[in-house]
Write a protein that holds these residues in place. Sequence first.
Motif, PDB file in Angstrom:
ATOM      1  N   CYS A  14       0.737  -1.176   0.021  1.00  0.00           N
ATOM      2  CA  CYS A  14       0.042  -0.127  -0.140  1.00  0.00           C
ATOM      3  C   CYS A  14       0.812   1.260   0.070  1.00  0.00           C
ATOM      4  CB  CYS A  14      -0.782   0.085   1.015  1.00  0.00           C
ATOM      5  SG  CYS A  14      -2.130  -1.378   1.163  1.00  0.00           S
ATOM      6  N   ARG A  15       0.361   2.299  -0.415  1.00  0.00           N
ATOM      7  CA  ARG A  15       1.065   3.692  -0.381  1.00  0.00           C
ATOM      8  C   ARG A  15       1.133   4.033   1.215  1.00  0.00           C
ATOM      9  NH1 ARG A  15      -4.285   5.614  -1.573  1.00  0.00           N
ATOM     10  NH2 ARG A  15      -5.074   7.282  -0.083  1.00  0.00           N
ATOM     11  N   GLU A  16       1.947   5.029   1.479  1.00  0.00           N
ATOM     12  CA  GLU A  16       2.304   5.509   2.781  1.00  0.00           C
ATOM     13  C   GLU A  16       1.013   6.091   3.352  1.00  0.00           C
ATOM     14  OE1 GLU A  16       5.014   5.353   4.790  1.00  0.00           O
ATOM     15  OE2 GLU A  16       6.128   4.336   3.294  1.00  0.00           O
ATOM     16  N   PRO A  17       0.695   5.746   4.604  1.00  0.00           N
ATOM     17  CA  PRO A  17      -0.551   6.091   5.089  1.00  0.00           C
ATOM     18  C   PRO A  17      -0.676   7.416   5.295  1.00  0.00           C
ATOM     19  CG  PRO A  17       0.730   5.255   6.974  1.00  0.00           C
ATOM     20  CD  PRO A  17       1.513   4.980   5.584  1.00  0.00           C
ATOM     21  N   ASP A  18      -1.852   7.868   5.349  1.00  0.00           N
ATOM     22  CA  ASP A  18      -2.193   9.583   5.378  1.00  0.00           C
ATOM     23  C   ASP A  18      -2.166   9.818   6.995  1.00  0.00           C
ATOM     24  OD1 ASP A  18      -2.754  10.328   2.518  1.00  0.00           O
ATOM     25  OD2 ASP A  18      -4.163   8.424   2.908  1.00  0.00           O
ATOM     26  N   VAL A  19      -2.716   8.717   7.925  1.00  0.00           N
ATOM     27  CA  VAL A  19      -2.843   9.069   9.108  1.00  0.00           C
ATOM     28  C   VAL A  19      -2.586   7.719   9.668  1.00  0.00           C
ATOM     29  CG1 VAL A  19      -4.366   9.289  11.011  1.00  0.00           C
ATOM     30  CG2 VAL A  19      -4.633  10.904   8.725  1.00  0.00           C
ATOM     31  N   HIS A  20      -1.751   7.883  10.866  1.00  0.00           N
ATOM     32  CA  HIS A  20      -1.439   6.802  11.857  1.00  0.00           C
ATOM     33  C   HIS A  20      -1.937   7.248  13.280  1.00  0.00           C
ATOM     34  CE1 HIS A  20       2.282   8.950  10.975  1.00  0.00           C
ATOM     35  NE2 HIS A  20       2.338   8.831  12.551  1.00  0.00           N
ATOM     36  N   ILE A  21      -2.476   6.304  14.139  1.00  0.00           N
ATOM     37  CA  ILE A  21      -2.948   6.593  15.367  1.00  0.00           C
ATOM     38  C   ILE A  21      -3.174   5.457  16.120  1.00  0.00           C
ATOM     39  CG2 ILE A  21      -5.648   6.321  14.532  1.00  0.00           C
ATOM     40  CD1 ILE A  21      -6.017   8.862  16.118  1.00  0.00           C
ATOM     41  N   GLN A  22      -2.933   5.407  17.381  1.00  0.00           N
ATOM     42  CA  GLN A  22      -3.252   4.334  18.271  1.00  0.00           C
ATOM     43  C   GLN A  22      -4.698   4.302  18.746  1.00  0.00           C
ATOM     44  OE1 GLN A  22      -0.586   4.199  21.786  1.00  0.00           O
ATOM     45  NE2 GLN A  22      -1.952   3.063  23.155  1.00  0.00           N
ATOM     46  N   LEU A  23      -5.218   3.153  18.491  1.00  0.00           N
ATOM     47  CA  LEU A  23      -6.768   3.024  18.759  1.00  0.00           C
ATOM     48  C   LEU A  23      -7.017   2.789  20.488  1.00  0.00           C
ATOM     49  CD1 LEU A  23      -7.539   0.430  15.960  1.00  0.00           C
ATOM     50  CD2 LEU A  23      -7.919   2.679  15.928  1.00  0.00           C
ATOM     51  N   PRO A  24      -8.084   3.300  20.687  1.00  0.00           N
ATOM     52  CA  PRO A  24      -8.620   2.924  21.871  1.00  0.00           C
ATOM     53  C   PRO A  24      -8.785   1.631  22.304  1.00  0.00           C
ATOM     54  CG  PRO A  24     -10.511   3.607  20.655  1.00  0.00           C
ATOM     55  CD  PRO A  24      -9.276   3.743  19.747  1.00  0.00           C
ATOM     56  N   PRO A  25      -8.908   0.963  23.433  1.00  0.00           N
ATOM     57  CA  PRO A  25      -9.129  -0.366  23.855  1.00  0.00           C
ATOM     58  C   PRO A  25     -10.101  -1.030  22.602  1.00  0.00           C
ATOM     59  CG  PRO A  25      -9.130   0.710  25.821  1.00  0.00           C
ATOM     60  CD  PRO A  25      -9.093   1.763  24.634  1.00  0.00           C
ATOM     61  N   LEU A  26      -9.531  -2.138  22.016  1.00  0.00           N
ATOM     62  CA  LEU A  26     -10.340  -2.777  21.209  1.00  0.00           C
ATOM     63  C   LEU A  26     -11.661  -3.406  21.559  1.00  0.00           C
ATOM     64  CD1 LEU A  26      -7.939  -4.667  18.586  1.00  0.00           C
ATOM     65  CD2 LEU A  26      -8.554  -2.251  18.755  1.00  0.00           C
ATOM     66  N   ILE A  27     -11.757  -3.727  22.871  1.00  0.00           N
ATOM     67  CA  ILE A  27     -13.009  -4.231  23.371  1.00  0.00           C
ATOM     68  C   ILE A  27     -14.046  -3.411  23.241  1.00  0.00           C
ATOM     69  CG2 ILE A  27     -13.908  -4.979  25.549  1.00  0.00           C
ATOM     70  CD1 ILE A  27     -11.292  -6.642  26.089  1.00  0.00           C
ATOM     71  N   GLN A  28     -13.508  -2.059  23.871  1.00  0.00           N
ATOM     72  CA  GLN A  28     -14.436  -0.998  23.573  1.00  0.00           C
ATOM     73  C   GLN A  28     -14.822  -0.537  22.393  1.00  0.00           C
ATOM     74  OE1 GLN A  28     -13.318   3.552  23.993  1.00  0.00           O
ATOM     75  NE2 GLN A  28     -13.557   2.809  26.196  1.00  0.00           N
ATOM     76  N   LEU A  29     -14.075  -0.582  21.342  1.00  0.00           N
ATOM     77  CA  LEU A  29     -14.202  -0.162  19.881  1.00  0.00           C
ATOM     78  C   LEU A  29     -15.115  -1.270  19.503  1.00  0.00           C
ATOM     79  CD1 LEU A  29     -13.828   1.635  17.861  1.00  0.00           C
ATOM     80  CD2 LEU A  29     -11.617   0.462  16.924  1.00  0.00           C
ATOM     81  N   LYS A  30     -14.817  -2.534  19.569  1.00  0.00           N
ATOM     82  CA  LYS A  30     -15.814  -3.724  19.032  1.00  0.00           C
ATOM     83  C   LYS A  30     -17.346  -3.599  19.645  1.00  0.00           C
ATOM     84  CE  LYS A  30     -16.373  -8.775  19.271  1.00  0.00           C
ATOM     85  NZ  LYS A  30     -17.143  -8.909  17.856  1.00  0.00           N
ATOM     86  N   SER A  31     -17.434  -3.439  20.905  1.00  0.00           N
ATOM     87  CA  SER A  31     -18.789  -3.080  21.504  1.00  0.00           C
ATOM     88  C   SER A  31     -19.522  -2.042  20.802  1.00  0.00           C
ATOM     89  CB  SER A  31     -18.652  -2.841  22.904  1.00  0.00           C
ATOM     90  OG  SER A  31     -19.607  -2.614  23.702  1.00  0.00           O
ATOM     91  N   ILE A  32     -18.727  -0.987  20.550  1.00  0.00           N
ATOM     92  CA  ILE A  32     -19.676   0.230  19.562  1.00  0.00           C
ATOM     93  C   ILE A  32     -19.946  -0.173  18.340  1.00  0.00           C
ATOM     94  CG2 ILE A  32     -19.674   2.518  19.420  1.00  0.00           C
ATOM     95  CD1 ILE A  32     -17.791   3.018  21.770  1.00  0.00           C
ATOM     96  N   SER A  33     -19.058  -0.814  17.598  1.00  0.00           N
ATOM     97  CA  SER A  33     -18.950  -1.133  16.202  1.00  0.00           C
ATOM     98  C   SER A  33     -20.207  -2.216  16.212  1.00  0.00           C
ATOM     99  CB  SER A  33     -17.772  -1.811  15.744  1.00  0.00           C
ATOM    100  OG  SER A  33     -16.554  -0.869  15.973  1.00  0.00           O
ATOM    101  N   ASP A  34     -20.245  -3.207  17.051  1.00  0.00           N
ATOM    102  CA  ASP A  34     -21.370  -4.193  16.865  1.00  0.00           C
ATOM    103  C   ASP A  34     -22.793  -3.622  17.170  1.00  0.00           C
ATOM    104  OD1 ASP A  34     -19.326  -6.156  16.526  1.00  0.00           O
ATOM    105  OD2 ASP A  34     -19.157  -7.023  18.450  1.00  0.00           O
ATOM    106  N   ARG A  35     -22.748  -2.637  18.134  1.00  0.00           N
ATOM    107  CA  ARG A  35     -24.085  -2.107  18.402  1.00  0.00           C
ATOM    108  C   ARG A  35     -24.380  -1.271  17.260  1.00  0.00           C
ATOM    109  NH1 ARG A  35     -23.548   1.789  23.241  1.00  0.00           N
ATOM    110  NH2 ARG A  35     -22.477  -0.152  23.939  1.00  0.00           N
ATOM    111  N   PHE A  36     -23.457  -0.413  16.287  1.00  0.00           N
ATOM    112  CA  PHE A  36     -23.838   0.061  15.311  1.00  0.00           C
ATOM    113  C   PHE A  36     -24.368  -0.569  14.337  1.00  0.00           C
ATOM    114  CE2 PHE A  36     -21.309   4.360  15.827  1.00  0.00           C
ATOM    115  CZ  PHE A  36     -22.045   4.552  16.948  1.00  0.00           C
TER     116      PHE A  36
END
Length: 340
Positions: A176-198
């Motif tokens: 892939c080309r060089e990323p435009d943004v790189h960021i540390q994600l919040p805890p994945l358990i929290q992110l998964k819970s919200i993603s599944d709810r959406f």
Amino acid sequence: MRFKASIQNINTFNKFTASIASLGAVAWVRLDENEIRFTIIPEQGTQVWAVLAKDTIFEQYTIQSANNDVINLEVPVVQLQRALKSALNATSANIRLTKKDSLPVLCLTINTVSYRTGVDAFGASSARQDPDAMDDRASSVDFNSSSRERETIVTQDIPVRVLSQSNVDGIHEPRCREPDVHIQLPPLIQLKSISDRFTKLALASKSGTSGNSNSTPRLELSANMHGCLRLSIRTDAMNISTLWTGLQNPDLDPAQVEGGEEGIRHHASTRMRELGSADGKSEEGWATVRIDGRDWGKVMSVGRLSGRVIACFCDDHALILYVFLSNNEDSDDPSVLTVS
């Protein structure tokens, strides 16, 4: 051809295999003198490229082959994970490549220790009676009532296929080309819970309309270089989003960027850092990808590993996650799971 190792971190190995098993049934496993690579490339969906330093999982590691001490295997990940799960309470576990009925297998040998309590003067066990000890009780009495250890050895065979080097020469990590943004994600358990709810809300809204309720909703994930991450979903019936602020945008390592310091000054993420704001209100400076809601839920299963996760966004093109099994990415041999 020979491979044998003692597993020093069964819990981490079990969590790792459980995470990748949700993303694919079969993995290409490459073993060499320094590391273990797991690769899953499904026909559709997320690819996994994982590199484990051998010391992360194994000790007393021995490998020999005519192919420069490299062994390539096709491994059923679910069966491997089930075998490792049975070893979670083991005192020791070893794994080796061998043959059974002329077919190659990974043989997992699990050692456990159980305890049985001695018999009192009246012939009654002070703990749960062991049926195998009944004859001993009739002939002798242990007045000290001391606990005795019993070692149990269990073997689990995981069928594998040995791959020649020509079978795997054409497999390469996607470029892939060089990323435009790189960021540390919040805890994945929290992110998964919200993603599944959406995703569930979007599916529920579709089922109440004339739309195709079988199609999977697509989540929109965006980030900027000011520590902001936004997750949103839009349908004809709803438009919801959530925003994280104060996350970290790790500094780039000049040794890993073409051109070094000069390359960083002209890097896409450096230009993106000049745009946007830390409160997430500005619409400038965001990189966005759209992802399948159900597939994303499976990807979030790597949260079992509890490592630091860096997300790299190639705007409107690709999302790459780097899951570090250790919080020390600066170590000489970091173990990292790459999901793209």
